[in-house]
Motif scaffolding. Structure first.
Motif, PDB file in Angstrom:
ATOM      1  N   GLY A   1      -4.773   4.000  -0.820  1.00 56.24           N
ATOM      2  CA  GLY A   1      -5.559   2.787  -1.004  1.00 56.24           C
ATOM      3  C   GLY A   1      -5.956   2.085   0.280  1.00 56.24           C
ATOM      4  O   GLY A   1      -6.622   1.041   0.241  1.00 56.24           O
ATOM      5  N   ALA A   2      -5.566   2.651   1.428  1.00 52.01           N
ATOM      6  CA  ALA A   2      -5.855   1.993   2.699  1.00 52.01           C
ATOM      7  C   ALA A   2      -7.349   2.028   3.019  1.00 52.01           C
ATOM      8  O   ALA A   2      -8.019   3.047   2.830  1.00 52.01           O
ATOM      9  N   ARG A   3      -7.868   0.909   3.513  1.00 52.55           N
ATOM     10  CA  ARG A   3      -9.269   0.835   3.927  1.00 52.55           C
ATOM     11  C   ARG A   3      -9.437   1.436   5.322  1.00 52.55           C
ATOM     12  O   ARG A   3      -8.455   1.577   6.064  1.00 52.55           O
ATOM     13  N   PRO A   4     -10.673   1.802   5.701  1.00 52.72           N
ATOM     14  CA  PRO A   4     -10.878   2.426   7.013  1.00 52.72           C
ATOM     15  C   PRO A   4     -10.269   1.645   8.173  1.00 52.72           C
ATOM     16  O   PRO A   4      -9.624   2.224   9.058  1.00 52.72           O
ATOM     17  N   GLY A   5     -10.454   0.323   8.184  1.00 54.64           N
ATOM     18  CA  GLY A   5      -9.889  -0.472   9.261  1.00 54.64           C
ATOM     19  C   GLY A   5      -8.376  -0.430   9.274  1.00 54.64           C
ATOM     20  O   GLY A   5      -7.744  -0.477  10.345  1.00 54.64           O
ATOM     21  N   GLU A   6      -7.749  -0.330   8.096  1.00 55.34           N
ATOM     22  CA  GLU A   6      -6.294  -0.265   8.007  1.00 55.34           C
ATOM     23  C   GLU A   6      -5.773   1.091   8.462  1.00 55.34           C
ATOM     24  O   GLU A   6      -4.683   1.185   9.049  1.00 55.34           O
ATOM     25  N   ILE A   7      -6.536   2.132   8.212  1.00 53.70           N
ATOM     26  CA  ILE A   7      -6.175   3.457   8.719  1.00 53.70           C
ATOM     27  C   ILE A   7      -6.216   3.455  10.241  1.00 53.70           C
ATOM     28  O   ILE A   7      -5.282   3.925  10.910  1.00 53.70           O
ATOM     29  N   SER A   8      -7.273   2.897  10.800  1.00 51.48           N
ATOM     30  CA  SER A   8      -7.397   2.849  12.257  1.00 51.48           C
ATOM     31  C   SER A   8      -6.296   2.004  12.886  1.00 51.48           C
ATOM     32  O   SER A   8      -5.725   2.365  13.925  1.00 51.48           O
ATOM     33  N   GLU A   9      -5.980   0.877  12.251  1.00 52.65           N
ATOM     34  CA  GLU A   9      -4.938  -0.009  12.774  1.00 52.65           C
ATOM     35  C   GLU A   9      -3.587   0.715  12.783  1.00 52.65           C
ATOM     36  O   GLU A   9      -2.815   0.617  13.764  1.00 52.65           O
ATOM     37  N   THR A  10      -3.294   1.446  11.735  1.00 55.21           N
ATOM     38  CA  THR A  10      -2.050   2.208  11.661  1.00 55.21           C
ATOM     39  C   THR A  10      -2.022   3.304  12.694  1.00 55.21           C
ATOM     40  O   THR A  10      -1.008   3.529  13.383  1.00 55.21           O
ATOM     41  N   MET A  11      -3.124   4.032  12.823  1.00 49.64           N
ATOM     42  CA  MET A  11      -3.192   5.134  13.781  1.00 49.64           C
ATOM     43  C   MET A  11      -2.941   4.634  15.204  1.00 49.64           C
ATOM     44  O   MET A  11      -2.218   5.254  15.989  1.00 49.64           O
ATOM     45  N   GLU A  12      -3.523   3.495  15.536  1.00 47.54           N
ATOM     46  CA  GLU A  12      -3.357   2.930  16.868  1.00 47.54           C
ATOM     47  C   GLU A  12      -1.920   2.439  17.088  1.00 47.54           C
ATOM     48  O   GLU A  12      -1.331   2.643  18.153  1.00 47.54           O
ATOM     49  N   ALA A  13      -1.336   1.803  16.052  1.00 48.44           N
ATOM     50  CA  ALA A  13       0.014   1.247  16.192  1.00 48.44           C
ATOM     51  C   ALA A  13       1.078   2.327  16.394  1.00 48.44           C
ATOM     52  O   ALA A  13       2.087   2.089  17.067  1.00 48.44           O
ATOM     53  N   LEU A  14       0.856   3.511  15.825  1.00 46.94           N
ATOM     54  CA  LEU A  14       1.861   4.567  15.889  1.00 46.94           C
ATOM     55  C   LEU A  14       1.465   5.705  16.810  1.00 46.94           C
ATOM     56  O   LEU A  14       2.113   6.764  16.814  1.00 46.94           O
TER      57      LEU A  14
ATOM     58  N   LEU B   1       0.831  -1.200   0.000  1.00 48.31           N
ATOM     59  CA  LEU B   1       0.000   0.000   0.000  1.00 48.31           C
ATOM     60  C   LEU B   1       0.869   1.256   0.000  1.00 48.31           C
ATOM     61  O   LEU B   1       0.612   2.216  -0.740  1.00 48.31           O
ATOM     62  N   ALA B   2       1.905   1.251   0.832  1.00 51.88           N
ATOM     63  CA  ALA B   2       2.806   2.403   0.891  1.00 51.88           C
ATOM     64  C   ALA B   2       3.566   2.572  -0.424  1.00 51.88           C
ATOM     65  O   ALA B   2       3.773   3.700  -0.899  1.00 51.88           O
TER      66      ALA B   2
ATOM     67  N   ALA C   1       6.446   1.610   7.044  1.00 50.11           N
ATOM     68  CA  ALA C   1       5.463   0.640   6.551  1.00 50.11           C
ATOM     69  C   ALA C   1       5.928  -0.779   6.833  1.00 50.11           C
ATOM     70  O   ALA C   1       7.110  -1.100   6.704  1.00 50.11           O
ATOM     71  N   GLY C   2       4.967  -1.614   7.221  1.00 43.33           N
ATOM     72  CA  GLY C   2       5.250  -3.016   7.511  1.00 43.33           C
ATOM     73  C   GLY C   2       4.737  -3.377   8.883  1.00 43.33           C
ATOM     74  O   GLY C   2       3.614  -3.017   9.254  1.00 43.33           O
ATOM     75  N   ASP C   3       5.562  -4.075   9.667  1.00 43.03           N
ATOM     76  CA  ASP C   3       5.180  -4.383  11.041  1.00 43.03           C
ATOM     77  C   ASP C   3       5.476  -3.175  11.920  1.00 43.03           C
ATOM     78  O   ASP C   3       6.187  -2.237  11.532  1.00 43.03           O
ATOM     79  N   ALA C   4       4.929  -3.202  13.154  1.00 44.38           N
ATOM     80  CA  ALA C   4       5.020  -2.042  14.038  1.00 44.38           C
ATOM     81  C   ALA C   4       6.466  -1.701  14.387  1.00 44.38           C
ATOM     82  O   ALA C   4       6.846  -0.517  14.424  1.00 44.38           O
ATOM     83  N   GLU C   5       7.291  -2.712  14.633  1.00 45.43           N
ATOM     84  CA  GLU C   5       8.679  -2.449  15.026  1.00 45.43           C
ATOM     85  C   GLU C   5       9.441  -1.750  13.909  1.00 45.43           C
ATOM     86  O   GLU C   5      10.140  -0.753  14.137  1.00 45.43           O
TER      87      GLU C   5
ATOM     88  N   HIS D   1       1.191   4.018  -3.095  1.00 45.74           N
ATOM     89  CA  HIS D   1       0.934   5.427  -2.813  1.00 45.74           C
ATOM     90  C   HIS D   1       2.117   6.285  -3.262  1.00 45.74           C
ATOM     91  O   HIS D   1       1.954   7.305  -3.942  1.00 45.74           O
ATOM     92  N   THR D   2       3.313   5.865  -2.887  1.00 44.44           N
ATOM     93  CA  THR D   2       4.512   6.641  -3.206  1.00 44.44           C
ATOM     94  C   THR D   2       4.741   6.693  -4.710  1.00 44.44           C
ATOM     95  O   THR D   2       5.057   7.754  -5.273  1.00 44.44           O
ATOM     96  N   ALA D   3       4.574   5.561  -5.382  1.00 44.45           N
ATOM     97  CA  ALA D   3       4.759   5.532  -6.834  1.00 44.45           C
ATOM     98  C   ALA D   3       3.742   6.430  -7.534  1.00 44.45           C
ATOM     99  O   ALA D   3       4.073   7.108  -8.522  1.00 44.45           O
ATOM    100  N   PHE D   4       2.513   6.454  -7.045  1.00 38.51           N
ATOM    101  CA  PHE D   4       1.486   7.331  -7.625  1.00 38.51           C
ATOM    102  C   PHE D   4       1.908   8.792  -7.533  1.00 38.51           C
ATOM    103  O   PHE D   4       1.782   9.554  -8.502  1.00 38.51           O
ATOM    104  N   TYR D   5       2.410   9.201  -6.369  1.00 38.85           N
ATOM    105  CA  TYR D   5       2.794  10.599  -6.215  1.00 38.85           C
ATOM    106  C   TYR D   5       4.018  10.949  -7.052  1.00 38.85           C
ATOM    107  O   TYR D   5       4.075  12.016  -7.678  1.00 38.85           O
ATOM    108  N   VAL D   6       5.009  10.054  -7.086  1.00 37.54           N
ATOM    109  CA  VAL D   6       6.203  10.321  -7.883  1.00 37.54           C
ATOM    110  C   VAL D   6       5.871  10.306  -9.371  1.00 37.54           C
ATOM    111  O   VAL D   6       6.351  11.147 -10.143  1.00 37.54           O
TER     112      VAL D   6
END
Length: 337
Positions: free
Chosen positions: A319-332, A232-233, A290-294, A236-241
């Motif tokens: 391209g992140a889905r709502p649940g993936e946004i929430s999961e990322t927000m919580e992890a970081l 996903l990351a 991007a990837g695992d939390a560590e 996203h990055t390739a789209f912007y570049v």
């Protein structure tokens, strides 16, 4: 780490199902301890209306625009908007401005792009005068104003006026005139180079560079499925570049990544697979968390350790889905470090 670095959240740039969903993310960010929720404005909902609702339905988190472009609204109207949102938020608003790019400004707003650096500088200067409550008399190259002042009381606490910028001159401008600078698509070494530009601008403006708030917007995705997070990351990055004009490509080439030319060319030719392959793991890890939390926290820490970076804004792949946004927000979340 030698200094405290704030943790902000940059709300999703992709279309959301409702204003309520934007507010839900903001409330989640507030509950998780993020310090500011930044809202972009592209060609979906207007940011001003959404920011007003965000401010009304939160209590402590700052709310900010990142960004409102400097073409589709006049500087005076931007000043009025900042004063109003500062009132609605009870002192929690931050105004982020930037020129955007010719693709959006000319093809969506139908306005000639002109000189973006000059336009940004004059806009910042006028907005600050509007927010002072004094009569605005300004004789510039793009704008000539006289005889008016805010009809309402000026904000008791003036909201900061912050700007985006990628190139050396744009960042120098931020150091010289603005209250903050928002950087993105920069490696740690690239960020250090741009901070030198900011310091040079501060010197030209006879200012202390420490008075300029530096926020780095970092594309982040942390999921239990680490490979999906990285893809996903990468997308996203390739789209912007490759697909959002030449600014991001040129920024990466300036930082020594000539493969950005290949990413851009492949994307323009419609070869998405080759564009994604050109954005290898090393570059992905230089730019994203991007990837695992560590892994994500380690990549983020490299920016937090840079002297002069005041905040990291966690942003999300388009391209992140709502649940993936929430999961990322919580992890970081800052409270989770």
């Amino acid at each position: 780490m030698t200094h405290h670095t704030e943790r902000d959240v940059h709300l999703p740039v992709a279309a959301q199902p409702s204003v309520d969903s934007i507010v839900d993310y903001t409330q989640t960010a507030e509950n998780l301890g993020y310090e500011c929720a930044w809202l972009p404005e592209t060609w979906g909902r207007d940011a001003v209306t959404a920011l007003a609702v965000m401010a009304e339905r939160t209590d402590e988190i700052d709310v900010g625009s990142s960004i409102l472009n400097t073409y589709s609204r006049s500087p005076a109207l931007l000043g009025q908007t900042a004063a109003t949102l500062q009132e609605v938020s009870e002192g929690r608003f931050r105004l982020g401005l930037g020129p955007s790019g010719p693709i959006v400004i000319e093809n969506w707003h139908g306005i000639e792009y002109g000189n973006p650096l000059r336009r940004t500088r004059e806009t910042v200067e006028i907005v600050k005068r509007v927010l002072s409550g004094e009569s605005v008399d300004y004789d510039g190259d793009d704008f000539d104003l006289s005889g008016f002042r805010l009809r309402c009381d000026a904000p008791e606490e003036t909201p900061p006026v912050e700007v985006t910028g990628m190139g050396p001159k744009a960042v120098e401008l931020a150091g010289r005139f603005a209250d903050g600078w928002h950087g993105l698509m920069l490696t740690p070494d690239g960020m250090r180079d741009r901070l030198e530009d900011l310091e040079r601008g501060a010197d030209l403006g006879d200012r202390d560079p420490d008075d300029v708030q530096v926020t780095f917007g970092m594309n982040c995705c942390v999921l239990e499925d680490a490979e999906r997070a990285r893809e996903l990351a990468r997308q996203h990055t390739a789209f912007y570049v490759g697909g959002m004009g030449t600014f991001y490509r040129d920024s990466l080439v300036r930082q020594g990544y000539d493969q950005a030319e290949e990413i851009y060319d492949a994307w323009q030719e419609g070869d998405r697979e080759r564009a994604l392959e050109a954005l290898d793991d090393d570059l992905l890890d230089e730019l994203c968390a991007a990837g695992d939390a560590e892994t994500a926290r380690e990549n983020m820490a490299r920016y937090e350790e840079i002297d002069g970076v005041d905040a990291i804004a966690v942003s999300f792949p388009r391209g992140a889905r709502p649940g993936e946004i929430s999961e990322t927000m919580e992890a970081l979340a800052p409270d989770g470090d």
